[in-house]
Design a protein around this motif. Structure first.
Motif, PDB file in Angstrom:
ATOM      1  N   VAL A 114       0.835  -1.203   0.000  1.00 41.52           N
ATOM      2  CA  VAL A 114       0.000   0.000   0.000  1.00 41.52           C
ATOM      3  C   VAL A 114       0.873   1.258   0.000  1.00 41.52           C
ATOM      4  CG1 VAL A 114      -1.599   1.372   1.417  1.00 41.52           C
ATOM      5  CG2 VAL A 114      -2.038  -1.079   1.045  1.00 41.52           C
ATOM      6  N   GLU A 134       1.058   4.066  -3.044  1.00 46.58           N
ATOM      7  CA  GLU A 134       0.789   5.503  -2.880  1.00 46.58           C
ATOM      8  C   GLU A 134       2.003   6.352  -3.226  1.00 46.58           C
ATOM      9  OE1 GLU A 134      -0.984   5.437   1.005  1.00 46.58           O
ATOM     10  OE2 GLU A 134      -2.967   4.954   0.150  1.00 46.58           O
ATOM     11  N   PHE A 163      -7.571   0.097   2.645  1.00 47.46           N
ATOM     12  CA  PHE A 163      -7.216   0.114   1.225  1.00 47.46           C
ATOM     13  C   PHE A 163      -8.377  -0.455   0.396  1.00 47.46           C
ATOM     14  CE2 PHE A 163      -5.261  -1.705  -2.614  1.00 47.46           C
ATOM     15  CZ  PHE A 163      -4.459  -0.654  -3.042  1.00 47.46           C
TER      16      PHE A 163
END
Lengths: 413, 164
Positions: A42, A46, A84
């Motif tokens: 994650v 990003e 998420f």
């Protein structure tokens, strides 16, 4: 010139004929991220600056290594995954249903001929249904989540042919351990390991999964079985001409062909601390054992539990020995509950745990300490894998594990 | 990429798996820096504290075999290791290392010719000089050089997304 199975799968994906060594960019059919790697994938996603997942329905999040949580920060991984999933519309989230590599085919995701990547090295397991599947790191996974694509080098193929009938106390675990011993831990590096022959045809999908699962222990990029009627039944799909074509051509070129007679296999162990350190069980018989583990994505399926139950029915494991049983998924757990397998194992003194990865990677439930010996049905006996670096780990089949649990000493079934 | 550097050698064996490079116990630490003290701990508990930034690792065959944990190459890089020279690498570790900008060199001879503490001069893509001998080394394939030159996969993707 004919083509190998892996060349066909990759070629179909990129719509051209490919050969070993070609570097191609494939469209990814399935992505699997496990709980350990979720926060890392994650944050890389990003950091890369993506604002959407290329296709949220092609991503499967599975919580399995940290179930139930044993360290204070573990539950953070579940929270990050859930956040998420909510933010990017990911519906396929398995929070307690079992081990990722069991679920990816059992829950109906990966099908023959598809291409899948996962953040765990045992992603090779999905080769059991004739899919190209392999492990990658979280940074590459983040890249796929953003783009839907990954580059790969088309591998050579090492073909393993096994014909005949296996002895009654030999399972597919003994077969794959022997093959890894012959190949060595790096003998199939970068290659596609492909299993065929009438012994393989006779095997259940569960037995094939054990072999695909361990292909990576010889360094292989994937461990493939050509899909057959059994595969299609398991995947709940029709056995079409396209699927029938998913097998290596007779005139395909192989880097190496290894041929075995099934009758020559014997029960074996991978001895400390390398998976290619293979010895017959009979050679190690009599060694005192403190714990036996039956489970994992290698050998936590119904037939594995049933094999153990058959050996342990009406008996009890040695009093000083801990016998830990972990079904690979909740579905298997419930099947074993329904058919009486778990009752037999429980009566025999088994500690039956929730489906998950915990003990196999030394993360939870059954950690050992200096000088202790464990016989385990999982896939790795690396230094320190299931406790301290002075624990001796012997990898074995479910039958060997159960026979050993009964006597308290390494025992051939 | 072809700037030379000198490095002190640490020698490890064959089949250095990723459970040795970083045990599962420490994989869930939030920051890679927090994992540093535990690198190589099952094999050599004191090694992480001895490695100095710029040092290099020389190993045998199949370095990085086992799990796909990317924390393994990340922690080696975080220790400041300038490069790893091994007879061969496991494939997932190889990709993960390149994606994180950790230089890996494949060489069949060096492992049998050096001892711990030797000082080598490394010229990436060209040669390694140590104990008066020069060992030629190959360059990586183009698509991997692109990722390395971009500074790793995250930076390559940021560039693709118009961020850098």
């Amino acid at each position: 010139m004919g083509q190998t199975l892996v060349e066909k799968i990759i070629g179909n994906n990129v719509n051209k004929t490919v050969k070993p060594g070609d570097i191609v960019t494939v469209d990814v059919d399935w992505c699997m991220v496990d709980d350990i790697m979720v926060p890392f994938a994650v944050s890389k996603f990003e950091e890369m600056g993506f604002d959407k997942v290329f296709d949220p329905d092609k991503l499967v999040l599975i919580y399995d290594h940290f179930l139930p949580a044993t360290q204070v920060d573990d539950s953070r991984h579940f929270r990050v995954g859930d956040e998420f999933a909510k933010k990017y519309g990911v519906k396929n989230v398995h929070r307690t249903e079992g081990i990722c590599h069991q679920l990816m085919t059992e829950a109906g995701y990966v099908k023959p001929g598809q291409i899948a990547f996962g953040t765990d090295s045992h992603t090779v397991t999905y080769g059991c249904v004739g899919a190209f599947a392999t492990g990658i790191g979280y940074t590459e996974m983040a890249g796929i989540l953003g783009t839907g694509q990954l580059w790969l080098k088309v591998p050579e193929t090492i073909k393993v042919v096994i014909n005949g009938k296996l002895p009654g106390n030999v399972s597919s675990k003994d077969v794959i351990l022997r093959i890894i011993g012959d190949l060595t831990s790096s003998g199939a590096t970068y290659a596609s390991l492909e299993f065929s022959g009438d012994t393989i045809d006779d095997m259940s999908i569960a037995s094939r999964m054990t072999m695909s699962n361990m292909a990576v222990e010889a360094g292989a990029k994937c461990g493939l079985f050509a899909p057959d009627e059994k595969t299609c039944q398991y995947c709940n799909i029709e056995y079409t001409d396209d699927i029938k074509n998913l097998r290596s051509d007779e005139d395909a070129e192989f880097a190496r062909v290894m041929t075995y007679r099934a009758e020559n296999f014997v029960p074996v162990l991978a001895c400390p601390s390398l998976v290619d350190n293979i010895h017959p069980v009979s050679e190690m018989a009599g060694k005192k054992v403190d714990q036996v583990f039956l489970g994992s994505c290698t050998n936590g399926r119904l037939e594995d539990l049933q094999t153990a139950a058959k050996i342990l029915k009406g008996k009890h494991v040695k009093e000083y020995l801990k016998f830990i049983v972990t079904p690979a998924s909740r579905k298997i757990y419930r099947q074993a509950l329904a058919d009486g397998t778990l009752e037999i194992l429980s009566d025999a003194g088994a500690i039956i745990t929730t489906p998950g990865c915990g003990l196999c990677c030394g993360r939870a439930g059954g950690i050992l300490s200096d000088g202790e010996v464990v016989v385990a049905t999982n896939n790795r006996n690396f230094l320190g894998r299931m406790g301290t670096s002075k624990v001796e780990i012997y990898l074995a089949s479910p039958a060997t594990a159960a026979a050993t649990a009964l006597t308290g000493f390494i025992t051939e079934a | 990429m072809s700037e030379s550097f000198t490095a002190k050698i640490w020698v490890l064996g064959d089949d250095i798996d990723t459970d040795i490079i970083l045990p599962t116990e420490y994989l869930a630490y939030k920051e890679i820096n927090d994992m540093k003290p535990y690198a190589f701990s099952p094999l050599r508990p004191d090694l992480a504290s001895k490695i100095q930034p710029g040092d290099m690792i020389v190993a045998g065959r199949n370095f990085g075999c086992g799990s796909s944990r990317e924390q393994a190459p990340e922690v080696v890089k975080a220790l400041g290791v300038s490069c790893v020279v091994a007879k061969s690498y496991a494939r997932i570790f190889f990709r993960n290392a390149i994606n994180n900008g950790l230089l890996l060199i494949e060489n069949q001879e060096l492992y049998d010719q050096v001892k711990e503490g030797d000082i080598a001069k490394v010229t990436p893509g060209k040669s390694i000089e140590v104990n008066g001998k020069t060992y030629e080394i190959a360059s990586l394939p183009d698509n991997l050089m692109e990722i390395l030159n971009a500074g790793g996969l995250v930076k390559a993707m940021r560039k693709r997304n118009g961020l850098d």
